[in-house]
Scaffold this motif. Structure first.
Motif, short mmCIF file in Angstrom:
data_model
loop_
_atom_site.label_atom_id
_atom_site.label_comp_id
_atom_site.label_asym_id
_atom_site.label_seq_id
_atom_site.Cartn_x
_atom_site.Cartn_y
_atom_site.Cartn_z
N GLN A 10 0.85 -1.18 0.00
CA GLN A 10 0.00 0.00 0.00
C GLN A 10 0.89 1.24 0.00
O GLN A 10 1.64 1.46 0.94
N GLY A 11 0.85 2.03 -1.07
CA GLY A 11 1.67 3.24 -1.13
C GLY A 11 3.14 2.89 -1.06
O GLY A 11 3.63 2.05 -1.79
N HIS A 12 3.83 3.55 -0.15
CA HIS A 12 5.26 3.30 0.04
C HIS A 12 5.52 2.47 1.29
O HIS A 12 6.55 2.63 1.95
N THR A 13 4.60 1.61 1.62
CA THR A 13 4.79 0.68 2.73
C THR A 13 4.29 -0.69 2.31
O THR A 13 3.51 -0.82 1.38
N PHE A 14 4.80 -1.70 2.99
CA PHE A 14 4.19 -3.01 2.85
C PHE A 14 4.27 -3.72 4.19
O PHE A 14 5.07 -3.35 5.05
N THR A 15 3.39 -4.66 4.39
CA THR A 15 3.40 -5.44 5.62
C THR A 15 3.74 -6.88 5.28
O THR A 15 3.42 -7.37 4.20
N LYS A 16 4.42 -7.52 6.20
CA LYS A 16 4.79 -8.92 6.03
C LYS A 16 4.56 -9.61 7.36
O LYS A 16 5.04 -9.15 8.39
N LYS A 17 3.79 -10.68 7.32
CA LYS A 17 3.54 -11.44 8.54
C LYS A 17 4.44 -12.67 8.52
O LYS A 17 4.41 -13.46 7.57
N ILE A 18 5.24 -12.82 9.56
CA ILE A 18 6.11 -13.98 9.73
C ILE A 18 5.75 -14.58 11.08
O ILE A 18 5.96 -13.95 12.12
N GLY A 19 5.18 -15.76 11.04
CA GLY A 19 4.68 -16.36 12.28
C GLY A 19 3.54 -15.51 12.82
O GLY A 19 2.61 -15.19 12.10
N GLN A 20 3.64 -15.10 14.07
CA GLN A 20 2.61 -14.27 14.68
C GLN A 20 2.97 -12.79 14.68
O GLN A 20 2.23 -11.97 15.21
N THR A 21 4.11 -12.43 14.08
CA THR A 21 4.58 -11.04 14.08
C THR A 21 4.30 -10.40 12.72
O THR A 21 4.58 -10.99 11.69
N VAL A 22 3.76 -9.19 12.74
CA VAL A 22 3.51 -8.43 11.52
C VAL A 22 4.50 -7.27 11.47
O VAL A 22 4.61 -6.49 12.40
N TYR A 23 5.25 -7.19 10.38
CA TYR A 23 6.24 -6.13 10.18
C TYR A 23 5.68 -5.13 9.17
O TYR A 23 5.13 -5.52 8.15
N VAL A 24 5.82 -3.84 9.45
CA VAL A 24 5.44 -2.79 8.52
C VAL A 24 6.73 -2.14 8.04
O VAL A 24 7.52 -1.64 8.84
N VAL A 25 6.95 -2.17 6.73
CA VAL A 25 8.18 -1.65 6.15
C VAL A 25 7.83 -0.44 5.29
O VAL A 25 6.95 -0.50 4.44
N ARG A 26 8.52 0.67 5.53
CA ARG A 26 8.34 1.88 4.72
C ARG A 26 9.60 2.03 3.86
O ARG A 26 10.70 1.78 4.32
N TYR A 27 9.41 2.46 2.64
CA TYR A 27 10.55 2.61 1.75
C TYR A 27 10.39 3.84 0.86
O TYR A 27 9.29 4.35 0.70
N HIS A 28 11.51 4.31 0.34
CA HIS A 28 11.48 5.43 -0.60
C HIS A 28 12.60 5.25 -1.61
O HIS A 28 13.57 4.54 -1.35
N PHE A 29 12.45 5.87 -2.76
CA PHE A 29 13.43 5.79 -3.81
C PHE A 29 13.82 7.21 -4.22
O PHE A 29 12.98 8.09 -4.29
N ASN A 30 15.09 7.39 -4.51
CA ASN A 30 15.58 8.67 -5.01
C ASN A 30 15.21 8.77 -6.49
O ASN A 30 15.69 7.99 -7.31
#
Length: 54
Positions: A10-30
């Motif tokens: 979604q936009g410049h973030t993505f979520t990844k669920k590994i086991g019971q933990t959900v990670y939210v990753v934000r990224y940007h590009f030059n």
């Protein structure tokens, strides 16, 4: 090893669920970058591989 699943982008973030933990990753590009994303990934892989060889 846990199975990776449930990826949503979604936009410049993505979520990844590994086991019971959900990670939210934000990224940007030059936008003025001199290399493509593929070139950047290749460079990073070569750098990481050279660190493994000692």
């Amino acid at each position: 090893m846990e199975k990776m699943m449930n990826t949503a982008t979604q936009g410049h973030t993505f979520t990844k669920k590994i086991g019971q933990t959900v990670y939210v990753v934000r990224y940007h590009f030059n936008e003025d970058a001199k290399e493509t994303m593929q070139e950047k990934i290749n460079r990073m892989l070569v750098t990481e591989a050279s660190r493994q060889i000692i």
